[in-house]
Design a protein around this motif. Structure first.
Motif, short mmCIF file in Angstrom:
data_model
loop_
_atom_site.label_atom_id
_atom_site.label_comp_id
_atom_site.label_asym_id
_atom_site.label_seq_id
_atom_site.Cartn_x
_atom_site.Cartn_y
_atom_site.Cartn_z
N LEU A 33 0.84 -1.19 0.00
CA LEU A 33 0.00 0.00 0.00
C LEU A 33 0.89 1.26 0.00
CD1 LEU A 33 -2.77 -0.93 2.58
CD2 LEU A 33 -3.05 -0.65 0.12
N LEU A 55 -7.48 -3.25 -1.78
CA LEU A 55 -8.24 -3.28 -0.53
C LEU A 55 -9.62 -3.92 -0.75
CD1 LEU A 55 -7.36 0.19 1.00
CD2 LEU A 55 -6.60 -2.05 1.80
N ILE A 85 -2.39 5.27 1.89
CA ILE A 85 -2.47 4.81 3.27
C ILE A 85 -3.64 5.48 3.99
CG2 ILE A 85 -1.22 4.62 5.47
CD1 ILE A 85 1.34 4.32 3.84
N PHE A 88 -6.43 3.28 3.49
CA PHE A 88 -6.41 2.13 4.39
C PHE A 88 -7.02 2.48 5.75
CE2 PHE A 88 -4.49 -0.23 7.87
CZ PHE A 88 -4.85 -1.53 7.52
N TRP A 91 -10.65 2.18 5.36
CA TRP A 91 -11.03 0.78 5.11
C TRP A 91 -10.92 -0.03 6.40
CZ3 TRP A 91 -8.33 -3.82 5.53
CH2 TRP A 91 -8.86 -4.92 4.84
N ARG A 92 -9.90 0.23 7.18
CA ARG A 92 -9.66 -0.52 8.42
C ARG A 92 -10.84 -0.43 9.37
NH1 ARG A 92 -9.20 -3.58 12.16
NH2 ARG A 92 -7.40 -3.88 13.52
#
Length: 212
Positions: A33, A55, A85, A88, A91-92
């Protein structure tokens, strides 16, 4: 495709992942990523959708296997914080109950506080479970009786068709002494391996995984 290795069932998925049912563990390697954003910053015209696509693929795998733990076997992030990032981070939040483990690779150079903010548990140089030991860039681990599973080299295998055309595919490699996982990211090259007759290689296509 389901195989048996060191007495355990492993599911090799065409999305370049391995699921370990006994441990509820989904493993990938070389997510990289931030690599596409890094190239764009350097003036290379790389599509901005690469990280999001990776992702999305990972999300599909999580919904498919419902793992307790997601393990990234090195090179999760490519150097520094950037817009990929940031994606991310967002998304996390969709997987707050999922344990994220990272075995650090040569590109994983973020500050510990950055990993902690993303709720990622760091292991260095390896993470061992059952008969397996995950380590990013070397076919060895700290426990000699365990079977190392590495990444890093982005393995591929070349197959020659009846008309002598050559096709190269990403692959899973299982040798006597260690295994190598394919790179998960779609934005990586392939290192061609030439397996010995006693070694097992499983090529990956868009439709399936098959033994070479």
């Amino acid at each position: 495709m389901t195989i048996n290795n060191h007495g355990e069932e492993l599911i090799l998925d065409k999305e370049r992942a391995i699921f370990f049912p006994k441990h509820g563990l989904l493993a990938i390697s070389d997510l990289h990523l931030g690599k596409s954003a890094h190239f764009r910053k350097a003036g290379v015209p790389v599509p901005s959708t690469i990280a999001q696509s990776d992702l999305n693929r990972l999300g599909v795998l999580i919904e498919k296997y419902h793992p307790k733990t997601l393990l990234i076997n090195g090179d999760m992030f490519h150097h520094s914080l950037n817009s990929d990032i940031d994606d991310f981070y967002k998304w996390r939040n969709d997987y707050k109950e999922l344990n994220f483990l990272l075995v650090k690779g040569n590109h994983d150079k973020l500050a510990l506080a950055d990993y902690a903010a993303m709720r990622i548990e760091i292991h260095e140089p390896s993470f061992c479970i059952g008969p397996f030991c995950f380590i990013h860039d070397a076919p060895k681990c700290t426990e000699e009786e365990l079977y190392p599973i590495s990444g890093h080299v982005h393995p591929g295998v070349t197959m020659v068709g009846k008309a002598k055309q050559k096709l190269k595919f990403p692959c899973f490699y299982f040798g006597k002494d260690y295994a190598v996982m394919p790179a998960f990211s779609g934005f990586t090259g392939l290192y061609n391996i030439k397996p010995a007759p006693t070694e097992e290689v499983f090529a990956i296509t868009k439709e399936s995984v098959f033994k070479v």
